[in-house]
Enzyme design. Structure first.
Site, PDB file in Angstrom:
ATOM      1  N   GLU A 255      76.638  51.902  46.687  1.00  9.91           N
ATOM      2  CA  GLU A 255      75.849  50.838  46.080  1.00  9.91           C
ATOM      3  C   GLU A 255      74.406  50.751  46.550  1.00  9.91           C
ATOM      4  O   GLU A 255      73.810  49.665  46.563  1.00  9.91           O
ATOM      5  CB  GLU A 255      76.521  49.488  46.359  1.00  9.91           C
ATOM      6  CG  GLU A 255      76.558  49.051  47.828  1.00  9.91           C
ATOM      7  CD  GLU A 255      77.798  49.435  48.592  1.00  9.91           C
ATOM      8  OE1 GLU A 255      78.089  48.822  49.634  1.00  9.91           O
ATOM      9  OE2 GLU A 255      78.498  50.369  48.138  1.00  9.91           O
ATOM     10  N   GLU A 288      79.970  48.669  41.623  1.00 12.50           N
ATOM     11  CA  GLU A 288      78.725  48.950  42.338  1.00 12.50           C
ATOM     12  C   GLU A 288      77.638  47.941  41.994  1.00 12.50           C
ATOM     13  O   GLU A 288      76.822  47.577  42.857  1.00 12.50           O
ATOM     14  CB  GLU A 288      78.253  50.374  42.032  1.00 12.50           C
ATOM     15  CG  GLU A 288      79.254  51.458  42.392  1.00 12.50           C
ATOM     16  CD  GLU A 288      79.794  51.352  43.803  1.00 12.50           C
ATOM     17  OE1 GLU A 288      79.016  50.995  44.724  1.00 12.50           O
ATOM     18  OE2 GLU A 288      80.988  51.606  44.007  1.00 12.50           O
TER      19      GLU A 288
END
EC number: 3.4.11.-
Length: 841
Positions: A255, A288
């Protein structure tokens, strides 16, 4: 031993990071200027495998000491307060998918590479000296020079603002943790769009892939950002959201703020992709993007609160995608996948709690347990959301983000925000679930007009009872039951069951426990089973399966109940049947009388839906039917249904010249069937050649899964010989191959011997990676004989001190030991019950 935190002596404010990267030589020349507050002297920075040439402070070269074991450089500053120092160093590109590393691919016969980063959890220190701790947030001014070629592009967390003398300068980042800094460069393509609020969204990949295969992820990303901005009440804080598909990537995705990196299979959806592939890509992208708020904007203070990142994001991916595609009925998938995964692993004695202390860097990556921090943690967040109500949950999150943006938090901070929004004591409710390992079984008895509920920790094998008590949300369909059970035992006098309304507890399967109904209550549910919703039917079989595994319910009872589920039209319910059959398979010996009956039983349970669904998609059919078809066909091929086997063979011959063109929803089944019925070296060579040459991730996995069904020694030897050759099998895919081969009786011993012989190579290649301990987990999930238990003990026990593996090894050995005992004690009961049910149906 308490973990050492370098931020206690130095608080960074800004990093000016310059990197000169040579892909061909695999070298990095770097210069990092660090500005921050020196609180105590001397100060130390994290640095791993960096050759430091010079450190300058106040215009003068300063002495320093490298401590490689601690991954630190100690700098002898002469004053405290706000300081700035410059560090010049050299390093190497890694080849283990950590730090700054190349991804390899081939296009039109030419070998190419992208270069990108993976800094989570503590690998930024391999790229530049820093305080590599999540609490040490700072801004970053990144500039990069590289051996640039025509068509190369470079992307990072923030937009590029200038290019001068071959150096790419990027806009200063917002305040963030070191593990979130990211970039990627190489010959890439992109498709782009914008959200309603003007955030630019781009999906990047190599040019191996068709541009249209990036469109689905782009659309999902745009809709997910818009959903989160509305749900969280906080705007996405960066100008862009880049998503990069990498040919080599050890995890699923990462992420990095504004510059998310992915394994190709998690981002690319070909135009002909199945519904399940699209669901997978959508949930990974949504996961994410949830992190851009929960994890990036607000970050856990230390890795012991990793669940704050992952549990939350794992839940929100379902919330978001369900809002975008409600027709997918994604919450039933949550029960089938996340709940099932969590319940099975969390019932093993010795399992970690969701919140767990971290004292050494090597322990950090062992926290990324998909069954606990992700699946169980997500289930606990779902439980909390239902308990508070969606409105209060959303409002609490808005307050949490607004209060702590660009900062670091602990679990108590989230509970405070949610408590303020809801008026409920969230900490008291949640701490019993987060701080304790395992979960309860709620036993429910009904007699003499009295309902008695009692809770105790549930174990599927041996387990030490420690008197743990949980705050259990009952979610019953009877008002006489309280909302939450807080004691070990609860009695409800004068309880009356209504005709046609069986007592149901934990409705919608939202809370992390199982229910053991007594015979009267269970019979009432079974009598009215046809009138229950699909999730209730799924949950009943899920709970009974676990109770039987723990030998609290007889296998004969469970298998008889399985007869109630014949001819189910729901994918959710059929999936419960499929999971139960997978559990029963460990008791069945190939070629025995019970094996014949077991295959026939599969046919009888699914043949009605086979007649309805066939092999070809029906125009306008539901996503549920599309998923069900795959499940039905898989069972009929395992069950050696003559018609299904013949049709699979016919489909294979139709597409023999290019098996990638087999309709994607049935392709894995056709490939497996072909190996089973036509196993030969020539066929295996063809499949393996296709595997090596294909750029389509799911097709590669399907070929691998098919090849694991071989019964030819020479084919297995070819596959094992290729494990250490990255030209044939990428390091990122080694875990998949081990998982395929360890599950099959014919190949299990061979791949196990390979692992033992090559352990040192595996440690060198993959050690420290967050997926490294999968070798241990997959072994623990599979071995079922006393012989393999003894071998696992002999091999793994001496290695408990390596790379923080002790907990995983202990868990695996406990799981194998429990399974061996279960098979030895219950095999006769299972096989006789299978034979009896097959005859009855």
């Amino acid at each position: 031993m308490a973990v050492k935190h370098l931020i206690e002596n130095f608080i960074p404010e800004n990093y000016e990071v310059f990197l000169d990267i040579d892909r061909k030589a695999k070298t990095i020349k770097g210069k990092t200027v660090i500005t921050g507050e020196a609180k105590n002297l001397p100060v130390a920075f994290h640095a791993k495998d960096l050759e430091i040439n010079k450190i300058t402070f106040l215009g003068t070269d300063t002495s320093f000491t490298l401590n490689s074991a601690a991954e630190e450089v100690l700098v002898n500053l002469t004053e405290k307060g706000i300081v700035s120092l410059s560090i010049e160093y050299e390093a190497k590109l890694t080849d283990n998918m950590m730090g700054i590393y190349p991804s390899y691919y081939e296009i039109n016969g030419e070998k190419r590479q992208l270069v990108s980063t993976q800094f989570e959890s503590h690998f930024a220190r391999q790229a530049f000296p820093c305080i590599d701790e999540p609490e040490a947030k700072a801004t970053f001014d990144l500039s990069i020079k590289f051996d640039e070629e025509a068509n190369d592009i470079i992307v990072s967390n923030m937009p590029e603002i200038e290019q001068k003398d071959g150096i790419h300068f990027f806009k200063r980042t917002v305040k963030m943790s070191s593990y979130l800094l990211a970039f990627a460069f190489g010959d890439m393509q992109a498709v782009k769009g914008k959200t309603k609020t003007g955030v630019e969204v781009g999906i990047f990949s190599t040019k191996v892939h068709a541009p249209e295969s990036l469109e689905f992820a782009k659309d999902i990303a745009i809709k997910a950002i818009e959903f989160y901005e509305d749900y969280f009440g906080v705007a996405y804080p960066l100008p862009h959201s880049w998503h990069i598909a990498l040919p080599d990537f050890s995890a699923g995705a990462m992420e990095n703020w504004g510059c998310i990196t992915y394994r190709e299979a998690c981002l690319i959806a070909e135009p002909h992709a199945t519904q399940s592939t699209k669901q997978y890509v959508a949930t990974v992208v949504a996961h994410e993007l949830a992190h851009q708020w929960f994890g990036d904007l607000v970050t856990m203070k230390w890795w012991d609160d990793l669940w704050l990142n992952e549990s939350f994001a794992n839940m929100m991916e379902y919330v978001a995608v369900d809002a975008i595609h409600p027709e997918w009925n994604l919450w039933s998938q949550f029960s089938a996948v996340e709940a099932n995964l969590a319940l099975n692993r969390d019932a093993i004695d010795g399992v970690q709690s969701v919140h767990v202390e971290v004292n050494e860097p090597e322990e950090i990556n062992t926290l990324f347990d998909p069954a606990i921090v992700y699946a169980k943690g997500a289930r606990l967040m779902v439980m909390l959301r239902f308990w508070l109500g969606d409105k209060n949950f959303s409002k609490g999150l808005n307050d949490y983000f607004d209060t702590h943006k660009y900062g670091n938090t602990q679990g108590k901070d989230l509970w405070a925000a949610l408590s303020e929004a809801s008026g409920r004591d969230v900490a008291v409710f949640m701490n019993s679930w987060l701080e304790q390992p395992g979960y309860p079984v709620l036993t429910v008895n009904y007699y003499d007009g009295k309902l008695v509920l009692s809770q105790e920790q549930f174990f599927t094998g041996e387990g030490e009872e420690k008197g743990r008590i949980w705050q259990i949300p009952l979610r019953s369909n009877y008002d006489a039951l309280p909302e939450v059970m807080t004691a070990e035992r609860l009695e409800i006098p004068n309880f009356k069951l209504e005709e046609g309304k069986p007592l149901l507890i934990n409705q919608e399967n939202t809370a992390h426990y199982i229910v053991n109904y007594d015979a009267t209550l269970l019979d009432a549910i079974l009598t009215n089973l046809d009138s229950q919703d699909d999730l209730t039917k799924f949950q009943l079989l899920q709970d009974l399966k676990l109770l039987t595994k723990a030998q609290r319910v007889e296998y004969s009872t469970l298998i008889e109940i399985l007869g109630y589920y014949s001819g189910e039209k729901s994918y959710t319910v059929s999936n419960a049947v499929n999971q139960l059959l997978a559990d029963l398979a460990i008791f069945i010996e190939e070629g025995a009388e019970a094996d014949v009956a077991f295959k026939s039983l599969r046919n009888k349970l699914f043949v009605k839906e086979y007649a309805r669904l066939g092999w070809t998609q029906i125009k306008g059919e539901s996503a549920d039917d599309e998923a069900l078809r795959t499940l039905v066909l898989s069972n009929l091929i395992i069950g050696e249904n003559k018609d299904a086997v013949e049709k699979a063979k016919k489909l294979y011959l139709e597409f023999e010249s290019d098996t990638s063109k087999i309709p994607a929803d049935v392709r894995p089944i056709v490939l497996i069937n072909e190996i089973k019925v036509s196993d030969s070296v020539e066929l295996a060579d063809k499949f393996f050649a296709d595997y090596k040459s294909s750029s389509e991730s799911f097709y590669k996995r399907e070929l691998g899964a098919a090849l694991s069904n071989t019964k030819l020694d020479s084919v297995v030897e070819t596959i094992l010989d290729a494990q250490k050759d990255a030209e044939q099998i990428k390091p990122q895919d080694l875990f998949f191959w081990y998982n395929y081969l360890i599950k099959k009786d014919f190949t299990q011993k061979k791949v196990w011997n390979w692992l033992k012989a090559n352990w040192d190579w595996v440690v060198k290649k993959l050690g420290g990676d967050m997926s490294f301990d999968h070798y241990i987990t997959y072994s623990g999930n599979t071995f079922k004989t006393a012989e393999m238990l003894a071998e696992a003990k002999a091999f793994f026990e001496p290695r408990k001190g390596q790379l923080g593996l002790e907990r995983g090894i202990n868990m695996a050995l406990t799981e194998i030991s429990d399974r061996v005992e279960l098979v030895e004690s219950q095999k006769e009961a299972v096989t006789s019950s299978v034979v009896a049910l097959e005859k009855k149906l």
